[in-house]
Motif scaffolding. Structure first.
Motif, PDB file in Angstrom:
ATOM      1  N   LYS A 174       7.691   9.469  -2.747  1.00 44.55           N
ATOM      2  CA  LYS A 174       6.777   8.722  -3.616  1.00 44.55           C
ATOM      3  C   LYS A 174       6.948   7.210  -3.490  1.00 44.55           C
ATOM      4  CE  LYS A 174       6.381  12.346  -7.142  1.00 44.55           C
ATOM      5  NZ  LYS A 174       6.611  12.696  -8.575  1.00 44.55           N
ATOM      6  N   ILE A 175       7.998   6.779  -2.785  1.00 50.50           N
ATOM      7  CA  ILE A 175       8.223   5.343  -2.594  1.00 50.50           C
ATOM      8  C   ILE A 175       7.851   5.005  -1.157  1.00 50.50           C
ATOM      9  CG2 ILE A 175       9.929   3.493  -2.615  1.00 50.50           C
ATOM     10  CD1 ILE A 175      11.428   4.977  -4.774  1.00 50.50           C
ATOM     11  N   ASN A 176       6.636   4.517  -0.980  1.00 48.27           N
ATOM     12  CA  ASN A 176       6.175   4.147   0.355  1.00 48.27           C
ATOM     13  C   ASN A 176       5.165   3.010   0.254  1.00 48.27           C
ATOM     14  OD1 ASN A 176       3.289   5.301   0.505  1.00 48.27           O
ATOM     15  ND2 ASN A 176       4.482   7.064  -0.220  1.00 48.27           N
ATOM     16  N   LYS A 177       4.922   2.379   1.367  1.00 51.61           N
ATOM     17  CA  LYS A 177       4.047   1.208   1.382  1.00 51.61           C
ATOM     18  C   LYS A 177       2.593   1.555   1.083  1.00 51.61           C
ATOM     19  CE  LYS A 177       6.837  -1.568   4.590  1.00 51.61           C
ATOM     20  NZ  LYS A 177       6.803  -2.407   5.803  1.00 51.61           N
ATOM     21  N   GLY A 178       2.194   2.773   1.426  1.00 50.14           N
ATOM     22  CA  GLY A 178       0.819   3.177   1.176  1.00 50.14           C
ATOM     23  C   GLY A 178       0.512   3.288  -0.308  1.00 50.14           C
ATOM     24  N   SER A 179       1.387   3.959  -1.058  1.00 49.84           N
ATOM     25  CA  SER A 179       1.151   4.087  -2.495  1.00 49.84           C
ATOM     26  C   SER A 179       1.225   2.731  -3.177  1.00 49.84           C
ATOM     27  CB  SER A 179       2.161   5.065  -3.107  1.00 49.84           C
ATOM     28  OG  SER A 179       3.484   4.607  -2.947  1.00 49.84           O
ATOM     29  N   ALA A 180       2.091   1.845  -2.659  1.00 51.94           N
ATOM     30  CA  ALA A 180       2.187   0.500  -3.234  1.00 51.94           C
ATOM     31  C   ALA A 180       0.894  -0.280  -3.011  1.00 51.94           C
ATOM     32  CB  ALA A 180       3.367  -0.241  -2.613  1.00 51.94           C
ATOM     33  N   LEU A 181       0.351  -0.207  -1.795  1.00 51.09           N
ATOM     34  CA  LEU A 181      -0.905  -0.893  -1.516  1.00 51.09           C
ATOM     35  C   LEU A 181      -2.033  -0.334  -2.358  1.00 51.09           C
ATOM     36  CD1 LEU A 181      -2.760  -2.783   0.013  1.00 51.09           C
ATOM     37  CD2 LEU A 181      -2.817  -1.124   1.899  1.00 51.09           C
ATOM     38  N   HIS A 182      -2.118   0.984  -2.459  1.00 48.96           N
ATOM     39  CA  HIS A 182      -3.169   1.611  -3.269  1.00 48.96           C
ATOM     40  C   HIS A 182      -3.066   1.169  -4.728  1.00 48.96           C
ATOM     41  CE1 HIS A 182      -5.992   4.685  -4.634  1.00 48.96           C
ATOM     42  NE2 HIS A 182      -5.134   4.971  -5.589  1.00 48.96           N
ATOM     43  N   ARG A 183      -1.856   1.150  -5.248  1.00 46.11           N
ATOM     44  CA  ARG A 183      -1.648   0.777  -6.645  1.00 46.11           C
ATOM     45  C   ARG A 183      -2.064  -0.668  -6.893  1.00 46.11           C
ATOM     46  NH1 ARG A 183       4.191   1.036  -9.835  1.00 46.11           N
ATOM     47  NH2 ARG A 183       3.417   0.440 -11.905  1.00 46.11           N
ATOM     48  N   LEU A 184      -1.683  -1.557  -5.996  1.00 39.85           N
ATOM     49  CA  LEU A 184      -2.017  -2.964  -6.177  1.00 39.85           C
ATOM     50  C   LEU A 184      -3.514  -3.205  -6.027  1.00 39.85           C
ATOM     51  CD1 LEU A 184      -0.903  -5.815  -6.665  1.00 39.85           C
ATOM     52  CD2 LEU A 184      -0.716  -6.073  -4.192  1.00 39.85           C
ATOM     53  N   ALA A 185      -4.125  -2.603  -5.015  1.00 41.18           N
ATOM     54  CA  ALA A 185      -5.554  -2.803  -4.778  1.00 41.18           C
ATOM     55  C   ALA A 185      -6.387  -2.250  -5.931  1.00 41.18           C
ATOM     56  CB  ALA A 185      -5.962  -2.136  -3.471  1.00 41.18           C
ATOM     57  N   GLU A 186      -5.969  -1.103  -6.457  1.00 42.45           N
ATOM     58  CA  GLU A 186      -6.688  -0.488  -7.574  1.00 42.45           C
ATOM     59  C   GLU A 186      -6.537  -1.321  -8.841  1.00 42.45           C
ATOM     60  OE1 GLU A 186      -5.189   3.304  -9.219  1.00 42.45           O
ATOM     61  OE2 GLU A 186      -7.154   4.099  -8.680  1.00 42.45           O
ATOM     62  N   ARG A 187      -5.347  -1.831  -9.049  1.00 42.74           N
ATOM     63  CA  ARG A 187      -5.059  -2.641 -10.235  1.00 42.74           C
ATOM     64  C   ARG A 187      -5.875  -3.924 -10.248  1.00 42.74           C
ATOM     65  NH1 ARG A 187       0.730  -5.695 -10.501  1.00 42.74           N
ATOM     66  NH2 ARG A 187       0.412  -6.964 -12.351  1.00 42.74           N
ATOM     67  N   GLU A 188      -6.062  -4.528  -9.072  1.00 40.59           N
ATOM     68  CA  GLU A 188      -6.767  -5.802  -8.973  1.00 40.59           C
ATOM     69  C   GLU A 188      -8.235  -5.639  -8.587  1.00 40.59           C
ATOM     70  OE1 GLU A 188      -5.329  -8.615  -9.772  1.00 40.59           O
ATOM     71  OE2 GLU A 188      -3.360  -7.686 -10.095  1.00 40.59           O
ATOM     72  N   GLU A 189      -8.638  -4.426  -8.220  1.00 38.67           N
ATOM     73  CA  GLU A 189     -10.008  -4.131  -7.802  1.00 38.67           C
ATOM     74  C   GLU A 189     -10.443  -4.995  -6.615  1.00 38.67           C
ATOM     75  OE1 GLU A 189     -12.499  -4.395 -11.243  1.00 38.67           O
ATOM     76  OE2 GLU A 189     -11.732  -2.541 -12.112  1.00 38.67           O
ATOM     77  N   PHE A 190      -9.578  -5.059  -5.595  1.00 36.59           N
ATOM     78  CA  PHE A 190      -9.955  -5.754  -4.368  1.00 36.59           C
ATOM     79  C   PHE A 190     -11.049  -4.961  -3.666  1.00 36.59           C
ATOM     80  CE2 PHE A 190      -5.879  -7.830  -4.956  1.00 36.59           C
ATOM     81  CZ  PHE A 190      -6.114  -9.102  -4.457  1.00 36.59           C
ATOM     82  N   PRO A 191     -12.124  -5.608  -3.239  1.00 39.09           N
ATOM     83  CA  PRO A 191     -13.185  -4.880  -2.545  1.00 39.09           C
ATOM     84  C   PRO A 191     -12.821  -4.483  -1.126  1.00 39.09           C
ATOM     85  CG  PRO A 191     -13.714  -7.218  -2.652  1.00 39.09           C
ATOM     86  CD  PRO A 191     -12.475  -7.017  -3.483  1.00 39.09           C
ATOM     87  N   PHE A 192     -11.841  -5.170  -0.526  1.00 43.75           N
ATOM     88  CA  PHE A 192     -11.479  -4.879   0.860  1.00 43.75           C
ATOM     89  C   PHE A 192      -9.998  -5.134   1.072  1.00 43.75           C
ATOM     90  CE2 PHE A 192     -11.070  -5.606   5.415  1.00 43.75           C
ATOM     91  CZ  PHE A 192     -11.900  -4.631   5.953  1.00 43.75           C
ATOM     92  N   THR A 193      -9.337  -4.164   1.723  1.00 42.35           N
ATOM     93  CA  THR A 193      -7.915  -4.321   2.017  1.00 42.35           C
ATOM     94  C   THR A 193      -7.681  -4.188   3.514  1.00 42.35           C
ATOM     95  OG1 THR A 193      -7.474  -1.951   1.697  1.00 42.35           O
ATOM     96  CG2 THR A 193      -7.183  -3.398  -0.217  1.00 42.35           C
TER      97      THR A 193
END
Length: 251
Positions: A175-194
């Motif tokens: 559960k500790i990986n870079k993918g889940s971290a990126l998803h969590r941050l992008a979802e939290r900030e509502e970035f339109p493109f990552t």
């Protein structure tokens, strides 16, 4: 295109070691008084001049202490994620809610990690055996040729993701990986493109999660994400990363 979040690995992606230093490179890391990490001048200048439409977030497997040794260009980032996604640092301060969530994940497998640490400590073939930031177990082999034997012996431990990078082997809670971290941050900030850039298999979860992945040719056959830019040259991968970012900005 709206605002872009660029999640970027550091070692061998944006920065390189003193062993690969070239004329004109800028030192960005000092270790025990010696120059350790470098960045090409071109990349340094490009990161210094990122437009407001781009947010760079370094996303590294380094510990907090190791990350804090690095001096990226001033004002090039406000946030970073260390420890393979487990710790979010915002304006120099750790986000406690983020960290506590990942500590709960790590705690589930900490007995196994401590058992492995006790088993591996003192092995003459290893230089380092360490639990990093209370999140994952890390070992470093004295010589690269020792890595396959350790991977053969420990790579089938199903509870942990066991991944090698050079002489290093990481025992990571799934559960500790870079993918889940990126998803969590992008979802939290509502970035339109990552976008994401990385050079090793440890980066694959992040590269799969991103809308666009920037990779060296060595990862091409391992990555499922077809929205990708692939570096096949002999030059600087970091320069390819920032050049690709410039092209994405124009779209």
């Amino acid at each position: 295109m709206g605002k872009i979040l660029l999640a970027c690995d550091l070692d061998n992606t944006l920065i390189h070691s003193y062993k690969h230093k070239r004329e004109g490179d800028i030192c960005v890391e000092i270790l025990r008084g010696a120059e350790q990490g470098f960045m090409s001048r071109r990349v340094y200048e490009q990161l210094s001049a990122l437009p407001d439409t781009v947010e760079l977030v370094p996303l590294t497997t380094r510990s907090v202490e190791q990350f804090e040794r690095i001096r990226l260009p001033e004002n090039s980032f406000d946030r970073a994620i260390t420890t393979n996604g487990a710790i979010l640092i915002e304006n120099g301060v750790q986000n406690e809610k983020w960290r506590e969530k990942h500590l709960r994940y790590a705690a589930e497998l900490m007995p196994l990690m401590k058992k492995l640490r006790a088993e591996l400590e003192g092995d003459p073939l290893l230089n380092v055996v360490r639990i990093v930031d209370e999140m994952y177990l890390y070992i470093s082999c004295a010589e690269p040729e020792y890595v396959p034997d350790f991977m053969d012996k420990y790579g089938s431990i199903t509870e942990l993701d066991v991944m090698a990078s050079g002489r290093k082997i990481y025992f990571l809670p799934p559960k500790i990986n870079k993918g889940s971290a990126l998803h969590r941050l992008a979802e939290r900030e509502e970035f339109p493109f990552t976008a994401a850039a990385g050079d090793s298999t440890i980066d694959l979860p992040m590269l799969e999660t991103a809308d666009h992945a920037i990779i060296p040719a060595a990862l091409e056959g391992l990555l499922k994400n077809q929205n990708r830019s692939v570096f096949r040259g002999d030059g600087d991968f970091a320069e390819f990363v920032t050049d690709t970012l410039s092209e994405l900005i124009k779209k």
